[in-house]
Motif scaffolding. Structure first.
Motif, PDB file in Angstrom:
ATOM      1  N   SER A   1       1.740   8.458  10.420  1.00 34.67           N
ATOM      2  CA  SER A   1       1.976   7.075   9.998  1.00 34.67           C
ATOM      3  C   SER A   1       1.070   6.654   8.833  1.00 34.67           C
ATOM      4  O   SER A   1      -0.156   6.797   8.908  1.00 34.67           O
ATOM      5  N   ASN A   2       1.674   6.105   7.782  1.00 33.43           N
ATOM      6  CA  ASN A   2       0.868   5.560   6.686  1.00 33.43           C
ATOM      7  C   ASN A   2       0.087   4.329   7.154  1.00 33.43           C
ATOM      8  O   ASN A   2      -1.035   4.085   6.703  1.00 33.43           O
ATOM      9  N   TYR A   3       0.701   3.546   8.064  1.00 34.44           N
ATOM     10  CA  TYR A   3      -0.017   2.395   8.609  1.00 34.44           C
ATOM     11  C   TYR A   3      -1.271   2.869   9.337  1.00 34.44           C
ATOM     12  O   TYR A   3      -2.353   2.280   9.181  1.00 34.44           O
TER      13      TYR A   3
ATOM     14  N   LEU B   1       1.712   3.213  -5.615  1.00 35.75           N
ATOM     15  CA  LEU B   1       2.569   4.373  -5.396  1.00 35.75           C
ATOM     16  C   LEU B   1       1.774   5.647  -5.629  1.00 35.75           C
ATOM     17  O   LEU B   1       0.824   5.660  -6.425  1.00 35.75           O
ATOM     18  N   GLY B   2       2.186   6.701  -4.952  1.00 34.75           N
ATOM     19  CA  GLY B   2       1.665   8.037  -5.238  1.00 34.75           C
ATOM     20  C   GLY B   2       2.768   8.856  -5.889  1.00 34.75           C
ATOM     21  O   GLY B   2       3.891   8.366  -6.104  1.00 34.75           O
ATOM     22  N   LEU B   3       2.448  10.086  -6.201  1.00 35.16           N
ATOM     23  CA  LEU B   3       3.435  10.971  -6.825  1.00 35.16           C
ATOM     24  C   LEU B   3       3.329  12.325  -6.138  1.00 35.16           C
ATOM     25  O   LEU B   3       2.230  12.887  -6.044  1.00 35.16           O
ATOM     26  N   GLY B   4       4.471  12.823  -5.655  1.00 35.09           N
ATOM     27  CA  GLY B   4       4.464  14.141  -5.014  1.00 35.09           C
ATOM     28  C   GLY B   4       4.605  15.244  -6.041  1.00 35.09           C
ATOM     29  O   GLY B   4       5.021  14.988  -7.178  1.00 35.09           O
ATOM     30  N   PRO B   5       4.314  16.479  -5.667  1.00 33.95           N
ATOM     31  CA  PRO B   5       4.462  17.594  -6.603  1.00 33.95           C
ATOM     32  C   PRO B   5       5.912  17.784  -7.047  1.00 33.95           C
ATOM     33  O   PRO B   5       6.181  18.349  -8.115  1.00 33.95           O
TER      34      PRO B   5
ATOM     35  N   LEU C   1       0.834  -1.203   0.000  1.00 35.33           N
ATOM     36  CA  LEU C   1       0.000   0.000   0.000  1.00 35.33           C
ATOM     37  C   LEU C   1       0.867   1.250   0.000  1.00 35.33           C
ATOM     38  O   LEU C   1       2.023   1.213   0.413  1.00 35.33           O
ATOM     39  N   ALA C   2       0.284   2.356  -0.436  1.00 29.15           N
ATOM     40  CA  ALA C   2       0.978   3.655  -0.427  1.00 29.15           C
ATOM     41  C   ALA C   2       0.291   4.561   0.585  1.00 29.15           C
ATOM     42  O   ALA C   2      -0.863   4.346   0.966  1.00 29.15           O
ATOM     43  N   GLY C   3       0.994   5.607   0.996  1.00 30.93           N
ATOM     44  CA  GLY C   3       0.366   6.656   1.793  1.00 30.93           C
ATOM     45  C   GLY C   3      -0.293   7.651   0.851  1.00 30.93           C
ATOM     46  O   GLY C   3      -0.270   7.471  -0.361  1.00 30.93           O
ATOM     47  N   GLY C   4      -0.891   8.680   1.414  1.00 27.58           N
ATOM     48  CA  GLY C   4      -1.433   9.741   0.554  1.00 27.58           C
ATOM     49  C   GLY C   4      -2.937   9.762   0.519  1.00 27.58           C
ATOM     50  O   GLY C   4      -3.617   8.844   0.995  1.00 27.58           O
ATOM     51  N   SER C   5      -3.470  10.828  -0.070  1.00 24.95           N
ATOM     52  CA  SER C   5      -4.907  11.080   0.011  1.00 24.95           C
ATOM     53  C   SER C   5      -5.743  10.253  -0.981  1.00 24.95           C
ATOM     54  O   SER C   5      -6.829   9.791  -0.629  1.00 24.95           O
ATOM     55  N   THR C   6      -5.253  10.059  -2.196  1.00 26.09           N
ATOM     56  CA  THR C   6      -6.041   9.288  -3.172  1.00 26.09           C
ATOM     57  C   THR C   6      -6.158   7.822  -2.754  1.00 26.09           C
ATOM     58  O   THR C   6      -7.263   7.254  -2.756  1.00 26.09           O
ATOM     59  N   PRO C   7      -5.048   7.189  -2.331  1.00 27.78           N
ATOM     60  CA  PRO C   7      -5.173   5.814  -1.837  1.00 27.78           C
ATOM     61  C   PRO C   7      -6.141   5.714  -0.661  1.00 27.78           C
ATOM     62  O   PRO C   7      -6.898   4.756  -0.562  1.00 27.78           O
ATOM     63  N   GLU C   8      -6.143   6.711   0.196  1.00 26.26           N
ATOM     64  CA  GLU C   8      -7.012   6.637   1.384  1.00 26.26           C
ATOM     65  C   GLU C   8      -8.465   6.416   0.967  1.00 26.26           C
ATOM     66  O   GLU C   8      -9.179   5.597   1.552  1.00 26.26           O
TER      67      GLU C   8
ATOM     68  N   HIS D   1       8.525  13.062  -6.304  1.00 28.45           N
ATOM     69  CA  HIS D   1       8.960  11.934  -5.476  1.00 28.45           C
ATOM     70  C   HIS D   1       7.884  10.864  -5.531  1.00 28.45           C
ATOM     71  O   HIS D   1       6.708  11.151  -5.801  1.00 28.45           O
ATOM     72  N   THR D   2       8.339   9.647  -5.278  1.00 28.22           N
ATOM     73  CA  THR D   2       7.383   8.552  -5.152  1.00 28.22           C
ATOM     74  C   THR D   2       7.865   7.651  -4.033  1.00 28.22           C
ATOM     75  O   THR D   2       9.066   7.585  -3.763  1.00 28.22           O
ATOM     76  N   ALA D   3       6.934   6.950  -3.378  1.00 28.06           N
ATOM     77  CA  ALA D   3       7.238   6.296  -2.091  1.00 28.06           C
ATOM     78  C   ALA D   3       7.985   7.350  -1.269  1.00 28.06           C
ATOM     79  O   ALA D   3       7.562   8.500  -1.217  1.00 28.06           O
ATOM     80  N   SER D   4       9.140   7.007  -0.649  1.00 30.51           N
ATOM     81  CA  SER D   4       9.932   8.078  -0.024  1.00 30.51           C
ATOM     82  C   SER D   4      11.254   8.224  -0.767  1.00 30.51           C
ATOM     83  O   SER D   4      12.317   8.413  -0.182  1.00 30.51           O
TER      84      SER D   4
ATOM     85  N   SER E   1       4.686   0.415   0.848  1.00 33.75           N
ATOM     86  CA  SER E   1       5.819   0.767  -0.007  1.00 33.75           C
ATOM     87  C   SER E   1       6.689   1.847   0.632  1.00 33.75           C
ATOM     88  O   SER E   1       7.840   2.033   0.242  1.00 33.75           O
ATOM     89  N   ASP E   2       6.155   2.557   1.596  1.00 31.16           N
ATOM     90  CA  ASP E   2       6.974   3.435   2.429  1.00 31.16           C
ATOM     91  C   ASP E   2       6.186   3.795   3.680  1.00 31.16           C
ATOM     92  O   ASP E   2       4.971   3.599   3.739  1.00 31.16           O
ATOM     93  N   ASP E   3       6.900   4.284   4.674  1.00 31.15           N
ATOM     94  CA  ASP E   3       6.224   4.844   5.841  1.00 31.15           C
ATOM     95  C   ASP E   3       7.156   5.825   6.522  1.00 31.15           C
ATOM     96  O   ASP E   3       8.354   5.883   6.220  1.00 31.15           O
ATOM     97  N   ARG E   4       6.572   6.580   7.420  1.00 29.56           N
ATOM     98  CA  ARG E   4       7.357   7.506   8.228  1.00 29.56           C
ATOM     99  C   ARG E   4       7.895   6.731   9.434  1.00 29.56           C
ATOM    100  O   ARG E   4       7.214   5.837   9.934  1.00 29.56           O
ATOM    101  N   ALA E   5       9.108   7.089   9.895  1.00 32.83           N
ATOM    102  CA  ALA E   5       9.702   6.365  11.019  1.00 32.83           C
ATOM    103  C   ALA E   5       9.086   6.852  12.330  1.00 32.83           C
ATOM    104  O   ALA E   5       9.728   7.538  13.130  1.00 32.83           O
TER     105      ALA E   5
ATOM    106  N   ASP F   1      -2.308  20.192  -9.121  1.00 29.27           N
ATOM    107  CA  ASP F   1      -0.949  20.483  -8.613  1.00 29.27           C
ATOM    108  C   ASP F   1       0.042  19.374  -8.972  1.00 29.27           C
ATOM    109  O   ASP F   1       1.252  19.572  -8.883  1.00 29.27           O
ATOM    110  N   LYS F   2      -0.475  18.213  -9.385  1.00 28.39           N
ATOM    111  CA  LYS F   2       0.410  17.096  -9.743  1.00 28.39           C
ATOM    112  C   LYS F   2       0.730  17.064 -11.246  1.00 28.39           C
ATOM    113  O   LYS F   2       1.562  16.270 -11.677  1.00 28.39           O
ATOM    114  N   ALA F   3       0.057  17.896 -12.041  1.00 32.10           N
ATOM    115  CA  ALA F   3       0.218  17.808 -13.504  1.00 32.10           C
ATOM    116  C   ALA F   3       1.677  17.969 -13.960  1.00 32.10           C
ATOM    117  O   ALA F   3       2.145  17.179 -14.800  1.00 32.10           O
TER     118      ALA F   3
HETATM  119  C1  6PG Z   1       4.100   9.234   1.750  1.00 33.90           C
HETATM  120  C2  6PG Z   1       3.638   8.665   0.455  1.00 33.90           C
HETATM  121  C3  6PG Z   1       4.054   9.548  -0.707  1.00 33.90           C
HETATM  122  C4  6PG Z   1       2.755   9.938  -1.376  1.00 33.90           C
HETATM  123  C5  6PG Z   1       2.892  11.147  -2.266  1.00 33.90           C
HETATM  124  C6  6PG Z   1       1.572  11.589  -2.847  1.00 33.90           C
HETATM  125  O1  6PG Z   1       4.392   8.490   2.643  1.00 33.90           O
HETATM  126  O2  6PG Z   1       4.074  10.466   1.862  1.00 33.90           O
HETATM  127  O3  6PG Z   1       3.719   7.340   0.278  1.00 33.90           O
HETATM  128  O4  6PG Z   1       4.953   9.035  -1.618  1.00 33.90           O
HETATM  129  O5  6PG Z   1       2.261   8.866  -2.103  1.00 33.90           O
HETATM  130  O6  6PG Z   1       3.449  12.188  -1.500  1.00 33.90           O
HETATM  131  O7  6PG Z   1       0.687  11.854  -1.800  1.00 33.90           O
HETATM  132  P1  6PG Z   1      -0.792  12.409  -2.068  1.00 33.90           P
HETATM  133  O8  6PG Z   1      -1.545  11.333  -2.765  1.00 33.90           O
HETATM  134  O9  6PG Z   1      -1.331  12.710  -0.697  1.00 33.90           O
HETATM  135  O10 6PG Z   1      -0.636  13.641  -2.864  1.00 33.90           O
END
Ligand code: 6PG
Length: 232
Positions: A71-73, A127-131, A33-40, A134-137, A59-63, A188-190
């Motif tokens: 926490s993504n978990y 995976l998500g994508l940051g502005p 699983l990924a963190g972020g708002s769309t996966p939620e 970045h992806t995962a961490s 696929s990543d988390d905060r320590a 903002d991700k375009a």
């Molecule tokens: C994290 C995520 C990170 C996330 C992107 C996109 O732990 O922060 O796994 O890689 O997927 O930052 O996040 P949004 O979907 O919230 O824009």
């Protein structure tokens, strides 16, 4: 092989993602699983699916600990895991962020190897994508992006907030997956989408290096996130 799926809005992206996750889960797959708002939003839709037999990873988390707000978990627990009735529960392997980034990465790497062997192939990695692309961490310019040996590493300094150390899957593990599914929504991700998936991709963008081989790359976008890519 890659495919791009453009949906009307983020709700439609979440619905399509939930369907895909449920299908891999019903075959007993290993899913990260990924963190972020769309996966939620996708996780909320999975509350009624049976995930029995599947193994869920991150696929990543905060320590941080499993109950910390960063926490993504904790997000996955809140949106999905805490709502699944006992018989339908998957196995869940969380990153033990409370051990600190280095020890948590070592433990997760050992767990990946113990469960999936020394040539691990996840069935599905979300995976998500940051502005900043970045992806995962895996943040632009940080050493984790160049990791070629390990499957999981510590990221002592993230490239954006929240400013807490991270633990992340590396490109060798991501690119060995049978399927990698990006979920990206919002205008903002375009620019980041164009950098990661445009022709040619921008090598400074960590997401541009996610190209599973021989696995499948699937990019689910809403119309706003696809805006620049579609104009190319
Ligand atoms: C994290 C995520 C990170 C996330 C992107 C996109 O732990 O922060 O796994 O890689 O997927 O930052 O996040 P949004 O979907 O919230 O824009």
């Amino acid at each position: 092989m890659s495919s791009f799926k453009i949906h009307d809005d983020s709700a439609a992206v979440a619905a399509a993602a939930a369907e895909r996750i449920a299908s891999v889960a019903s075959a007993g797959g290993h899913i990260a699983l990924a963190g972020g708002s769309t996966p939620e939003k996708a996780y909320e839709l999975l509350r009624t699916a049976s995930l029995r037999g599947a193994s869920l990873w991150f696929s990543d988390d905060r320590a941080v600990g499993p109950e910390a707000p960063e926490s993504n978990y904790a997000m996955a627990a809140r949106s999905l895991l805490d709502h699944i009735p006992e018989p339908d529960r998957p196995r869940v392997h969380r990153i033990e962020g409370e051990l600190g980034p280095e020890a948590a990465a070592d433990r997760y790497e050992a767990l990946v190897r113990a469960e999936l062997g020394d040539k691990p192939h996840f069935d599905l990695i979300l995976l998500g994508l940051g502005p900043d692309a970045h992806t995962a961490s895996l943040f632009p310019g940080k050493p984790a992006v160049g990791e070629s040996r390990r499957f999981v590493v510590a990221v002592p300094e993230p490239g954006m907030k929240p400013w807490v150390p991270r633990v992340t899957f590396t490109l060798p593990l991501i690119n060995a997956a049978r399927e990698v599914l990006f979920l990206v929504a919002g205008a903002d991700k375009a620019p980041a989408v164009a950098r990661a998936f445009g022709e040619p991709p921008d090598p400074e963008s960590p997401a541009a290096h996610v190209r599973p081989d021989p696995g499948r790359l699937v990019v689910m976008l809403d119309e706003e996130a696809a805006g620049i890519l579609a104009d190319d």
